[in-house]
Write an enzyme that holds these catalytic residues in place. Sequence first.
Site, mmCIF file in Angstrom:
data_model
loop_
_atom_site.group_PDB
_atom_site.id
_atom_site.type_symbol
_atom_site.label_atom_id
_atom_site.label_comp_id
_atom_site.label_asym_id
_atom_site.label_seq_id
_atom_site.Cartn_x
_atom_site.Cartn_y
_atom_site.Cartn_z
ATOM 1 N N ASP A 13 0.756 -1.221 -0.060
ATOM 2 C CA ASP A 13 -0.098 -0.155 0.032
ATOM 3 C C ASP A 13 0.686 1.277 0.141
ATOM 4 O O ASP A 13 1.735 1.497 0.816
ATOM 5 C CB ASP A 13 -0.845 -0.008 1.288
ATOM 6 C CG ASP A 13 -2.077 0.918 1.134
ATOM 7 O OD1 ASP A 13 -1.946 2.054 0.221
ATOM 8 O OD2 ASP A 13 -2.950 1.226 2.062
ATOM 9 N N ASP A 107 -3.530 2.405 -5.668
ATOM 10 C CA ASP A 107 -2.222 2.405 -4.670
ATOM 11 C C ASP A 107 -2.184 1.032 -4.033
ATOM 12 O O ASP A 107 -1.510 1.157 -2.792
ATOM 13 C CB ASP A 107 -2.305 3.800 -3.762
ATOM 14 C CG ASP A 107 -3.418 3.748 -3.131
ATOM 15 O OD1 ASP A 107 -4.397 2.928 -3.179
ATOM 16 O OD2 ASP A 107 -3.753 4.670 -2.386
ATOM 17 N N GLU A 108 -2.874 0.233 -4.182
ATOM 18 C CA GLU A 108 -2.773 -1.164 -3.607
ATOM 19 C C GLU A 108 -2.642 -2.463 -4.146
ATOM 20 O O GLU A 108 -3.224 -2.532 -5.556
ATOM 21 C CB GLU A 108 -4.173 -1.616 -2.476
ATOM 22 C CG GLU A 108 -4.170 -0.320 -1.475
ATOM 23 C CD GLU A 108 -5.425 -0.809 -0.557
ATOM 24 O OE1 GLU A 108 -5.308 -1.629 0.098
ATOM 25 O OE2 GLU A 108 -6.591 0.047 -0.819
#
Length: 404
Positions: A13, A107-108
């Site tokens: 993350d 973003d993960e």
Amino acid sequence: MISLQHRSIAHFDLDCFFVSVECRDDNSLKGKPLLVGGISDRGVVAACSYEARRYGIHSAMPMKTALKLCPHAIVRKGDPEKYSKLSREVTEIIANHAPLYEKSSIDEFYLDLTGMDKFFGSMKWTAELRQEIMRETQLPISFGLASNKMISKVATNEAKPNGQMEIFFGEEKSFLAPMPVEKLPMVGKETAAQLRRRGVETIRTLSEVPITLLEAWLGKNGISLWNKANGLDDSPVIPYHEQKSISTENTFHTDTIDMKFMHAELVRMTEKIAFELRQQNKLTGCVTVKIRYSDFETVTKQMTIPYSSSDHILLEKVKELFHKLYDRRLLVRLIGVRFSHLVHGNHQISLFDDTQEMISLYQAIDNIKNRFGWQYLMKGTNTIPPGKKHEVKAPGIVPYPKVR
């Protein structure tokens, strides 16, 4: 009953992604309360730094409210194109190393490293990948490593900011036990409040509630929560494919060069599949327009865009591509629109330009479409078959057709 498998799953993350990018590009912002989002009085917060969160600020909060809580906060409009570009750079680094990965949002990422302990050691390998990502992008990133996706995500949240954590096989329940129930993924304020009213405050207590009782309290969600509280999750890491897409096309009854009609069709098709994106909680990073002429020659043109699921943003790109592609001398037989490079995500990526009114409007539109069907609410430009007289309606949102 879900059985616990001895897998090795890493969850990555990018910490406060939008904020971290701004701080990377301007060192003076580091360590200060920073808000990224709409800069007008009616704008909203897309992301905020840890320093800003101490004042009670959170994403999707009206910017005006955030500045009342922290008057000395610094506001940046944000650059979704830059964020999307960096997201793709991180994706490329992971894709070049990981045997199997899933891009779960901008973003993960989830990585399935099962079996790698025999060769490299999963923790050592994952830590080295983290260092490479930070070295190449100059962005902080955290990860959790565990036997399943749920535990690895919780571990990542505990490792933040800019940290790493491994939960060994067999230690899942003891890791979760002392945490408040809100730490479990998908446990929101309402569910947490229901549990607390019944005396369930920690994950340990939740794991001890009979599964039948949880089902009686919360329905099917109760069964899922019992499994999570006991550290159980067999959901697979779904391989990421850029080719995954949502598309629609229309072959006309009569070949046409009627621009008003074709524009109306572009609006209809774009709104239809943009609604599908939002229904699936996805964003698109690439728009493609397709034209087939009366002689059956077919041409396409595509454009990489900042991740979005908003009608007004996507329609602008679709029309831009259509005008670049269209040869006005030829009759058109078919037009199509495709959204690809899909990632999981929500409307937050578009908060940089949206006002509170715009966000409320999208929510209202989608609620109506969910209730009556997507075709019952469309932009003011209606689709009319070629050859029929056009009636251009006033701009705005109008019901089409009427809901009885």
